[in-house]
Write an enzyme that holds these catalytic residues in place. Sequence first.
Site, short mmCIF file in Angstrom:
data_model
loop_
_atom_site.label_atom_id
_atom_site.label_comp_id
_atom_site.label_asym_id
_atom_site.label_seq_id
_atom_site.Cartn_x
_atom_site.Cartn_y
_atom_site.Cartn_z
N ARG A 179 -14.09 6.23 5.47
CA ARG A 179 -12.65 6.22 5.77
C ARG A 179 -11.94 7.51 5.35
O ARG A 179 -12.24 8.07 4.29
CB ARG A 179 -11.97 5.03 5.10
CG ARG A 179 -12.43 3.72 5.68
CD ARG A 179 -11.80 2.55 4.95
NE ARG A 179 -10.59 2.07 5.53
CZ ARG A 179 -9.50 1.74 4.85
NH1 ARG A 179 -9.44 1.91 3.55
NH2 ARG A 179 -8.43 1.25 5.45
N GLU A 207 -6.53 5.15 -3.40
CA GLU A 207 -5.88 4.04 -4.09
C GLU A 207 -6.73 3.48 -5.22
O GLU A 207 -6.91 2.27 -5.35
CB GLU A 207 -5.51 2.94 -3.08
CG GLU A 207 -4.57 3.44 -2.01
CD GLU A 207 -4.05 2.36 -1.06
OE1 GLU A 207 -2.90 2.47 -0.63
OE2 GLU A 207 -4.80 1.43 -0.76
N ASP A 210 0.26 4.80 7.18
CA ASP A 210 -0.36 3.52 6.83
C ASP A 210 0.10 2.35 7.68
O ASP A 210 0.82 1.50 7.20
CB ASP A 210 -0.07 3.24 5.34
CG ASP A 210 -0.96 2.15 4.77
OD1 ASP A 210 -1.80 1.64 5.53
OD2 ASP A 210 -0.82 1.83 3.59
N LYS A 242 -7.20 5.97 10.31
CA LYS A 242 -6.14 5.04 10.73
C LYS A 242 -5.36 5.63 11.91
O LYS A 242 -5.29 6.85 12.06
CB LYS A 242 -5.19 4.76 9.57
CG LYS A 242 -5.80 3.86 8.49
CD LYS A 242 -4.77 3.35 7.50
CE LYS A 242 -5.45 2.49 6.44
NZ LYS A 242 -4.51 1.92 5.44
N GLU A 266 0.52 -6.79 8.39
CA GLU A 266 1.03 -6.51 7.04
C GLU A 266 2.45 -5.95 7.09
O GLU A 266 3.28 -6.29 6.24
CB GLU A 266 0.09 -5.52 6.35
CG GLU A 266 0.58 -5.05 4.99
CD GLU A 266 -0.40 -4.08 4.32
OE1 GLU A 266 -1.47 -3.79 4.90
OE2 GLU A 266 -0.10 -3.64 3.20
N GLU A 310 -9.02 3.31 13.40
CA GLU A 310 -8.82 2.04 12.69
C GLU A 310 -7.41 1.54 12.96
O GLU A 310 -6.42 2.21 12.63
CB GLU A 310 -9.04 2.24 11.19
CG GLU A 310 -8.80 0.98 10.35
CD GLU A 310 -9.04 1.18 8.85
OE1 GLU A 310 -9.93 1.98 8.47
OE2 GLU A 310 -8.34 0.55 8.06
N GLU A 334 -7.18 -9.95 1.44
CA GLU A 334 -6.13 -8.96 1.23
C GLU A 334 -5.42 -8.73 2.57
O GLU A 334 -6.06 -8.47 3.59
CB GLU A 334 -6.75 -7.65 0.72
CG GLU A 334 -5.71 -6.59 0.42
CD GLU A 334 -6.22 -5.52 -0.56
OE1 GLU A 334 -7.15 -5.80 -1.34
OE2 GLU A 334 -5.68 -4.40 -0.53
#
Length: 697
Positions: free
Chosen positions: A320, A287, A361, A356, A389, A383, A163
């Site tokens: 997370r 998600e 994101d 994060k 991406e 993170e 992914e």
Amino acid sequence: MNRVRIWLGALSIPLMTVPLPASAEDGYALWLKPAASSVRQMKANRLGDSATLMLAERELRHALSPDAPPVVLATASSPSLKMLGLKFKGLGDEGYLIRSVTLDGRKVILVAGNSDRGALYGAFALIRHLNTGGPAESIDLRSSPKVKLRVLNHWDNLDGSVERGYAGQSLWDWWTLPDFRDPRYTDYARANASIGINGTVLNNVNAKADSLTAPYIAKAAALADIFRPWGIRVYLSVRFSAPIELGGLKTADPRDPAVAAWWRAKADEIYRAIPDFGGFLVKANSEGQPGPRDYGASHADGANMLAAAVRDHGGIVMWRAFVYAETDPEDRAKQAYSEFKPLDGKFADNVLVQVKNGAIDFQPREPFHPLFGAMPRTPLMIEFQITKEYLGFATHLAYLGPLFTEVLDARTGHRPGETVADVVDGKAEHHKLTGMAGVANIGRDRDWSGSTFNQANWYAFGRLAWDPDLSAEAIARAWAAQTFGPDRQVIDTVTTMMMGSREAVVDYTGALGLAHLMATGHHYGPGPWVSELARPEWNPVYYHRADAAGIGFDRTESGSNAVGQYAGPVARTFAKPGTTPESMLLWFHHLPWTYRVADGRSLWEDLVAHYDRGVAYVANMQKQWGGLRDKIDAERWQKTATYLAIQNREAQWWRDASLAYWMSVNHLPLPAGVRPPEHDLAWYKAQQYPHAPGQAH
Ligand code: BDP
């Protein structure tokens, strides 16, 4: 010139093989390109006999020039070191010292640590020191990692896909494991050890329960065996509902004793196969993933239940904080903070909350996540996303060092001078358990990361996880020297290209604090017009809020007040457009297109200028790279040149598509002299890329 000699004695463990790359010019060798590849006969003098020490010795043999001074590898307990009176205190169990000393009447370079892992890191540090132009005489270096867990997160699926991976299939061939131990697994571990990475989460955070079945545990154990001598521990992402899927239980409620017992038994089973197993990484209630909230329990309840299962084995849980829900009308940028801040102090002592770098994101630029500094009683693991991406996949040259350091160096505002790095490395609250995670950009491509320059992002992540205070530029220079050799012009040019490259991506994809403007699903290319997706916060229009009058997300008191999640001085800075750094302006403010930015231009003119600046930067990188043609091997030069051409085309596409869209909204003309978009908006909207790589499934 000096000569390398490494003294080893009767070794109780046979030398492990470190396969050398088939070709030194296809990128396989990463930054470890050996300066001298032949292994010479050496005098033996043992100051240690562990497998790890032997690997360190092999590295030195491969990498150092025959003219470097003799090297002795040792651990602190070695009696021969006693008389040197060296200070090993403070080095911890992974630190090293490298000293020019006289040992048994000979002048040598001593590489030593409290443990053999320390010596291994020292060996790689010595190689780096010498290969980046450091003197071979009078060496006196010491270093220990400031962050305890330096971990890659592989978003690798059990079917071999990755992914958000743009470097081919997964490195892990789950199908042939545990029988076939691809030599590449060793090379992977070696590369990680060379930059101080000491952990790897093998599977996707969107986890399948299957990875916890006996066959997959055996596969993970085979990898753990290979990685162990390199100081690398294995971790697994777990699916919170596994007790239902694998255990046949009716619930995964963390407060249910049967659920806790299932996880304990599962952890015991894993530790029987992998005695040094690191622990679990969990994406819960995010998600669509299952989690404790499904049962009305908190994230702390879920994390602590798993933490109890691994605790006696010395394991940890990385939980997370990347959560947001379609049912929650609150600004997405606020949701993680709202959910986790009240849980500060409620987590077990072997839990880290993994946050994060920014509140949304992994966008090309985000302000730092407001949780940093806001949960003093909880170790927060940062993170980063190493895979690009949102920054052009594998083909765009975007060095992420400046993105990483921009966040790490940011002041939290909670205490005078406190930075995000201080929170992450434990300095702020004296946490012993600290960590940095990077979503890996590694796959089966021959060059590992999809391009030579993407390797720099893996490298930079490792170096910063070891020492978050390093500068992005120093890391870029070291990487360039280790990757391309000592030529000054190459190092200078490559470093210059790299240092502005992330800003260029920001410029041509959406500057001034705009974010989440990419196309849907695969996230490749522009899609600022997307407005019809089911969840509001999946639509770019949710983020930029552009209309005829203005653009930007009002996150001040008059809007969502996400600004209020930041501490004192930082909140005050972000509260007003005039004090907000221009690079974050539209993240925090909705402003008229006519708003005057610092240099007197209108917001619209400034935005257009950023697009053009980004495109021009790429054209300039092409020129700079062109000038190195005779100095870089043909294979890496050509691939990079071709990728830069792709980047140039796509940077223009981003610019043109974005301008066409903004003009359809604001009805403003382009400033004089600015080239209009090549096509009309309908053309850009019609571009479809259903087979773009790396998609979630
Ligand atoms: C998003 C990615 C998605 C990941 C998610 C995460 O698009 O594939 O699953 O992050 O971090 O950026 O969980």
